[in-house]
Design an enzyme around this catalytic site. Structure first.
Site, PDB file in Angstrom:
ATOM      1  N   ILE A   1       7.598   7.062  16.939  1.00 29.42           N
ATOM      2  CA  ILE A   1       7.249   7.783  15.698  1.00 29.42           C
ATOM      3  C   ILE A   1       5.985   8.620  15.847  1.00 29.42           C
ATOM      4  O   ILE A   1       5.976   9.807  15.532  1.00 29.42           O
ATOM      5  CB  ILE A   1       7.078   6.781  14.512  1.00 29.42           C
ATOM      6  CG1 ILE A   1       8.355   5.962  14.308  1.00 29.42           C
ATOM      7  CG2 ILE A   1       6.670   7.514  13.241  1.00 29.42           C
ATOM      8  CD1 ILE A   1       9.534   6.719  13.713  1.00 29.42           C
TER       9      ILE A   1
ATOM     10  N   CYS B   1      -5.046   8.287   9.366  1.00 30.59           N
ATOM     11  CA  CYS B   1      -5.353   7.704  10.679  1.00 30.59           C
ATOM     12  C   CYS B   1      -4.971   8.696  11.782  1.00 30.59           C
ATOM     13  O   CYS B   1      -3.957   9.359  11.710  1.00 30.59           O
ATOM     14  CB  CYS B   1      -4.561   6.416  10.884  1.00 30.59           C
ATOM     15  SG  CYS B   1      -5.181   5.058   9.907  1.00 30.59           S
TER      16      CYS B   1
ATOM     17  N   ASP C   1       4.512   0.538  12.045  1.00 33.39           N
ATOM     18  CA  ASP C   1       3.299  -0.105  11.514  1.00 33.39           C
ATOM     19  C   ASP C   1       3.157  -1.552  11.976  1.00 33.39           C
ATOM     20  O   ASP C   1       2.148  -2.188  11.702  1.00 33.39           O
ATOM     21  CB  ASP C   1       3.285  -0.061   9.975  1.00 33.39           C
ATOM     22  CG  ASP C   1       3.159   1.360   9.474  1.00 33.39           C
ATOM     23  OD1 ASP C   1       3.382   1.579   8.266  1.00 33.39           O
ATOM     24  OD2 ASP C   1       2.863   2.249  10.282  1.00 33.39           O
TER      25      ASP C   1
ATOM     26  N   SER D   1      11.399  11.846   7.773  1.00 32.40           N
ATOM     27  CA  SER D   1       9.980  11.755   7.406  1.00 32.40           C
ATOM     28  C   SER D   1       9.828  11.020   6.085  1.00 32.40           C
ATOM     29  O   SER D   1      10.364  11.465   5.053  1.00 32.40           O
ATOM     30  CB  SER D   1       9.374  13.155   7.264  1.00 32.40           C
ATOM     31  OG  SER D   1       8.184  13.111   6.500  1.00 32.40           O
TER      32      SER D   1
ATOM     33  N   LYS E   1       0.850  -1.208   0.000  1.00 31.60           N
ATOM     34  CA  LYS E   1       0.000   0.000   0.000  1.00 31.60           C
ATOM     35  C   LYS E   1       0.876   1.246   0.000  1.00 31.60           C
ATOM     36  O   LYS E   1       0.646   2.176  -0.772  1.00 31.60           O
ATOM     37  CB  LYS E   1      -0.876   0.003   1.249  1.00 31.60           C
ATOM     38  CG  LYS E   1      -1.540   1.339   1.552  1.00 31.60           C
ATOM     39  CD  LYS E   1      -2.395   1.329   2.801  1.00 31.60           C
ATOM     40  CE  LYS E   1      -1.650   1.633   4.052  1.00 31.60           C
ATOM     41  NZ  LYS E   1      -1.385   3.027   4.364  1.00 31.60           N
ATOM     42  N   ASN E   2       1.913   1.239   0.844  1.00 35.02           N
ATOM     43  CA  ASN E   2       2.705   2.466   1.029  1.00 35.02           C
ATOM     44  C   ASN E   2       3.738   2.696  -0.061  1.00 35.02           C
ATOM     45  O   ASN E   2       4.464   3.682  -0.031  1.00 35.02           O
ATOM     46  CB  ASN E   2       3.336   2.469   2.420  1.00 35.02           C
ATOM     47  CG  ASN E   2       2.274   2.664   3.494  1.00 35.02           C
ATOM     48  OD1 ASN E   2       1.114   2.968   3.191  1.00 35.02           O
ATOM     49  ND2 ASN E   2       2.642   2.449   4.737  1.00 35.02           N
TER      50      ASN E   2
ATOM     51  N   ARG F   1      -0.368  14.532  12.819  1.00 33.96           N
ATOM     52  CA  ARG F   1      -0.001  14.414  11.399  1.00 33.96           C
ATOM     53  C   ARG F   1       0.337  15.765  10.756  1.00 33.96           C
ATOM     54  O   ARG F   1      -0.289  16.207   9.806  1.00 33.96           O
ATOM     55  CB  ARG F   1      -1.113  13.706  10.608  1.00 33.96           C
ATOM     56  CG  ARG F   1      -1.629  12.405  11.155  1.00 33.96           C
ATOM     57  CD  ARG F   1      -0.635  11.327  11.390  1.00 33.96           C
ATOM     58  NE  ARG F   1      -0.020  10.730  10.237  1.00 33.96           N
ATOM     59  CZ  ARG F   1      -0.504   9.685   9.573  1.00 33.96           C
ATOM     60  NH1 ARG F   1      -1.656   9.183   9.899  1.00 33.96           N
ATOM     61  NH2 ARG F   1       0.168   9.157   8.566  1.00 33.96           N
ATOM     62  N   PRO F   2       1.292  16.520  11.298  1.00 33.86           N
ATOM     63  CA  PRO F   2       1.646  17.825  10.699  1.00 33.86           C
ATOM     64  C   PRO F   2       2.222  17.661   9.292  1.00 33.86           C
ATOM     65  O   PRO F   2       2.588  16.559   8.885  1.00 33.86           O
ATOM     66  CB  PRO F   2       2.706  18.366  11.650  1.00 33.86           C
ATOM     67  CG  PRO F   2       3.251  17.181  12.353  1.00 33.86           C
ATOM     68  CD  PRO F   2       2.168  16.153  12.408  1.00 33.86           C
TER      69      PRO F   2
ATOM     70  N   ARG G   1      -8.756  -0.172   4.366  1.00 31.03           N
ATOM     71  CA  ARG G   1      -7.836   0.814   3.790  1.00 31.03           C
ATOM     72  C   ARG G   1      -6.473   0.204   3.523  1.00 31.03           C
ATOM     73  O   ARG G   1      -5.747   0.636   2.662  1.00 31.03           O
ATOM     74  CB  ARG G   1      -7.671   1.995   4.762  1.00 31.03           C
ATOM     75  CG  ARG G   1      -8.926   2.800   4.983  1.00 31.03           C
ATOM     76  CD  ARG G   1      -8.639   4.016   5.798  1.00 31.03           C
ATOM     77  NE  ARG G   1      -7.450   4.696   5.298  1.00 31.03           N
ATOM     78  CZ  ARG G   1      -6.804   5.647   5.972  1.00 31.03           C
ATOM     79  NH1 ARG G   1      -7.238   6.029   7.148  1.00 31.03           N
ATOM     80  NH2 ARG G   1      -5.743   6.228   5.473  1.00 31.03           N
TER      81      ARG G   1
ATOM     82  N   ARG H   1      -4.148  10.380   4.126  1.00 26.22           N
ATOM     83  CA  ARG H   1      -2.895  11.116   4.377  1.00 26.22           C
ATOM     84  C   ARG H   1      -2.126  11.266   3.070  1.00 26.22           C
ATOM     85  O   ARG H   1      -1.471  12.269   2.820  1.00 26.22           O
ATOM     86  CB  ARG H   1      -2.059  10.320   5.397  1.00 26.22           C
ATOM     87  CG  ARG H   1      -0.632  10.787   5.553  1.00 26.22           C
ATOM     88  CD  ARG H   1      -0.519  11.989   6.398  1.00 26.22           C
ATOM     89  NE  ARG H   1       0.868  12.422   6.560  1.00 26.22           N
ATOM     90  CZ  ARG H   1       1.206  13.547   7.196  1.00 26.22           C
ATOM     91  NH1 ARG H   1       0.277  14.310   7.710  1.00 26.22           N
ATOM     92  NH2 ARG H   1       2.459  13.890   7.307  1.00 26.22           N
TER      93      ARG H   1
HETATM   94  C1  EPZ Z   1       4.158   7.091   6.372  1.00 27.16           C
HETATM   95  O1  EPZ Z   1       3.415   8.053   7.074  1.00 27.16           O
HETATM   96  C2  EPZ Z   1       3.242   5.876   6.232  1.00 27.16           C
HETATM   97  N1  EPZ Z   1       2.050   6.250   5.491  1.00 27.16           N
HETATM   98  C3  EPZ Z   1       2.840   5.380   7.622  1.00 27.16           C
HETATM   99  O2  EPZ Z   1       2.039   4.209   7.439  1.00 27.16           O
HETATM  100  C4  EPZ Z   1       4.100   4.997   8.376  1.00 27.16           C
HETATM  101  O3  EPZ Z   1       3.740   4.611   9.690  1.00 27.16           O
HETATM  102  C5  EPZ Z   1       5.053   6.199   8.451  1.00 27.16           C
HETATM  103  O4  EPZ Z   1       5.326   6.704   7.115  1.00 27.16           O
HETATM  104  C6  EPZ Z   1       6.367   5.753   9.077  1.00 27.16           C
HETATM  105  O5  EPZ Z   1       7.157   6.826   9.363  1.00 27.16           O
HETATM  106  C7  EPZ Z   1       2.065   6.180   4.129  1.00 27.16           C
HETATM  107  O6  EPZ Z   1       3.068   5.832   3.528  1.00 27.16           O
HETATM  108  C8  EPZ Z   1       0.785   6.527   3.426  1.00 27.16           C
HETATM  109  P1  EPZ Z   1       6.324  10.337   8.477  1.00 27.16           P
HETATM  110  P2  EPZ Z   1       3.919   9.609   7.129  1.00 27.16           P
HETATM  111  O7  EPZ Z   1       6.282  11.571   7.674  1.00 27.16           O
HETATM  112  O8  EPZ Z   1       4.564   9.942   5.850  1.00 27.16           O
HETATM  113  C9  EPZ Z   1       6.245  13.689  11.851  1.00 27.16           C
HETATM  114  C10 EPZ Z   1       0.127   2.875   7.709  1.00 27.16           C
HETATM  115  O9  EPZ Z   1      -0.451   2.348   8.671  1.00 27.16           O
HETATM  116  N2  EPZ Z   1       6.062  14.645  10.750  1.00 27.16           N
HETATM  117  O10 EPZ Z   1       7.480   9.401   8.317  1.00 27.16           O
HETATM  118  O11 EPZ Z   1       2.800  10.439   7.602  1.00 27.16           O
HETATM  119  C11 EPZ Z   1       5.047  12.760  12.018  1.00 27.16           C
HETATM  120  O12 EPZ Z   1       4.048  13.372  12.821  1.00 27.16           O
HETATM  121  C12 EPZ Z   1       0.644   4.298   7.828  1.00 27.16           C
HETATM  122  O13 EPZ Z   1       0.306   2.326   6.584  1.00 27.16           O
HETATM  123  C13 EPZ Z   1       6.161  16.012  11.046  1.00 27.16           C
HETATM  124  O14 EPZ Z   1       6.388  16.410  12.180  1.00 27.16           O
HETATM  125  O15 EPZ Z   1       4.994   9.482   8.285  1.00 27.16           O
HETATM  126  C14 EPZ Z   1       5.670  11.562  12.689  1.00 27.16           C
HETATM  127  O16 EPZ Z   1       5.774  11.802  14.068  1.00 27.16           O
HETATM  128  C15 EPZ Z   1       0.443   4.866   9.217  1.00 27.16           C
HETATM  129  N3  EPZ Z   1       5.990  16.904  10.036  1.00 27.16           N
HETATM  130  C16 EPZ Z   1       7.059  11.493  12.066  1.00 27.16           C
HETATM  131  O17 EPZ Z   1       7.305  12.797  11.514  1.00 27.16           O
HETATM  132  C17 EPZ Z   1       5.748  16.507   8.742  1.00 27.16           C
HETATM  133  O18 EPZ Z   1       5.622  17.391   7.852  1.00 27.16           O
HETATM  134  C18 EPZ Z   1       7.200  10.472  10.941  1.00 27.16           C
HETATM  135  O19 EPZ Z   1       6.165  10.742  10.017  1.00 27.16           O
HETATM  136  C19 EPZ Z   1       5.642  15.119   8.469  1.00 27.16           C
HETATM  137  C20 EPZ Z   1       5.812  14.210   9.488  1.00 27.16           C
END
Ligand code: EPZ
Length: 418
Positions: A327, A115, A305, A162, A22-23, A120-121, A397, A91
């Site tokens: 995370i 989710c 995850d 990120s 999916k991702n 989710r900033p 999803r 997202r």
């Molecule tokens: C991706 O989410 C995945 N989603 C998530 O899978 C996965 O858990 C996550 O990466 C792992 O890090 C998809 O690929 C669709 P991040 P993402 O940006 O991109 C903070 C699932 O169940 N952050 O790596 O949203 C954030 O809040 C989903 O399949 C900021 O502060 O994750 C988090 O604490 C859930 N500012 C950390 O960084 C930003 O602009 C990592 O988030 C972006 C993120």
């Protein structure tokens, strides 16, 4: 709101075919907007999130033909206003910013959804796009942006790792002028898959999968054929299903190399793990698992995850253990639901303390997010009695055909449509 009725305890065992990731599929579908030609993408999983992205692409004027694979032609993108209900439902819609700014020079979309596992900033996405020359402002939860002609390559040092922001930058830099360097980039296999897809279509992206990615902007991409990698989280989920049932499961059409830390943890829990080129198997030899301590972190650390699945494993294992979530700020919403099933867990800030018990009891519970909801389903399979899981729309999803796949392993699970 559909619900599941599950009767337990059962022993889940047998063979399972793993679906496409999916991702990986989500960013690659948005990346297809960069290509003014037809692309064929194979191994796309049938998921609600994928359906939503396809609706978004069609609203933009993209032509999509759905056979065994997806044929996508984004030659003519006609408009940039997407209905907010679509953008807000996932997202992944954040990844529309880069391609629309590249193709049309402007974008105006609602804030993405996803989710509720934290707030989710999107600051890392927005700041990166500004460093690449975009003018963006956010007003009343709308993201409005434009670029003069093209994104302009730059060096982007990520203040924190990120996955999503790394993908946003890759999508913006692919057709930018000059070179973009991402330092402290996320290293997930799905990012490597996105880079491989774009390079297959003529991009020049080096270093994906490491903490430094170099993208040399190219003038144009061409069409082609690409196959998405298997879903490593679905694989891990079914391996945990065997671990909590003390049985054995063979996962086919997967890539065990993307799951090393999860396989190591399962071995520490007492599992016999075997791997091949495109398969992996687990055998517990009817032994109760031993509990394992987990600390989640960016790849190649333990995947967030898989956190709720290992919480469930620890809840029925021998011994006590801790799970630390680094995370997301709110990824333990399933805890009260598992306590209703008899779990012996205490949550303090981002650390879960588990004390294994032999048998959970069936109860009526409510799904809270995608990965937690599949852990509740597995809990229902091993609990004694009936488990009713409300609000299971989350599961559709992220897990293709989940009740058929679990039934093929011996689950007694029924979906009640509301
Ligand atoms: C991706 O989410 C995945 N989603 C998530 O899978 C996965 O858990 C996550 O990466 C792992 O890090 C998809 O690929 C669709 P991040 P993402 O940006 O991109 C903070 C699932 O169940 N952050 O790596 O949203 C954030 O809040 C989903 O399949 C900021 O502060 O994750 C988090 O604490 C859930 N500012 C950390 O960084 C930003 O602009 C990592 O988030 C972006 C993120």
């Amino acid at each position: 709101m559909d619900k599941f009725i599950i009767k337990g305890p059962v022993k889940l065992k047998g063979k399972i075919i793993i679906s496409g990731s999916k991702n990986s599929a989500l960013p690659i579908l948005f990346a297809s907007l960069l290509i003014e030609d037809s692309v064929e993408i194979k191994n796309i999983p049938q998921l609600k999130d994928i359906d939503i992205v396809m609706k978004i692409l069609i609203k933009l004027g993209v032509k999509i033909k759905k056979k065994k694979s997806l044929i996508i032609d984004a030659s003519n993108i006609l408009q940039y206003n997407i209905p907010s209900y679509l953008i807000k439902s996932i997202r992944a819609s954040i990844w529309i910013l880069s391609p629309l700014l590249t193709r049309l020079g402007k974008v105006n979309i609602a804030f993405p959804g996803g989710c509720s596992i934290g707030n989710r900033p999107i600051d890392l996405h927005i700041n990166s796009l500004k460093l690449l020359g975009a003018k963006i402002n956010i007003k009343e939860n709308f993201i409005k942006g434009y670029i003069k002609k093209k994104f302009i390559g730059n060096i982007i040092r990520m203040k924190s790792i990120s996955v999503g922001a790394t993908i946003t930058i890759i999508l913006a830099a692919t057709l930018a002028s000059n070179i973009t360097i991402i330092e402290n980039s996320a290293k997930e296999p799905e990012i490597k898959d996105l880079a491989n897809f774009l390079n297959t279509m003529g991009a020049n992206i080096q270093g994906a999968g490491t903490n430094k990615i170099v993208i040399e902007g190219v003038k144009k991409l061409k069409g082609g054929v690409y196959k998405i990698i298997p879903d490593r989280i679905e694989t891990g989920t079914f391996l945990v299903a065997a671990a909590i049932c003390r049985s054995k499961i063979l996962c086919k059409h997967t890539n065990p190399n993307n799951l090393n830390i999860v396989l190591n943890k399962l071995q520490k829990a007492g599992a016999e793990i075997k791997i091949g080129k495109d398969w992996c198997s687990i055998n517990m030899h009817n032994q109760r698992p031993k509990s394992v301590n987990i600390i989640t972190g960016p790849y190649p650390n333990f995947p967030t995850d898989m956190q709720s699945q290992f919480a469930l494993l620890n809840l029925v294992s021998k011994g006590t253990s801790t799970i630390k979530e680094n995370i997301f700020k709110n990824r333990f919403m399933y805890v009260p639901e598992l306590i209703r099933m008899g779990a012996n867990i205490i949550l303090k800030k981002n650390i879960l303390k588990c004390k294994g018990i032999k048998l959970l009891s069936g109860a009526e519970v409510t799904a809270t997010d995608l990965r937690a909801s599949v852990s509740l389903v597995l809990a229902g399979c091993i609990a004694s009695g009936i488990t009713i899981i409300n609000n299971i729309s989350y599961i559709d999803r992220g897990y293709e055909n989940i009740e058929n796949k679990l039934s093929s392993l011996g689950a007694n699970i029924q979906r009640i449509k509301y």
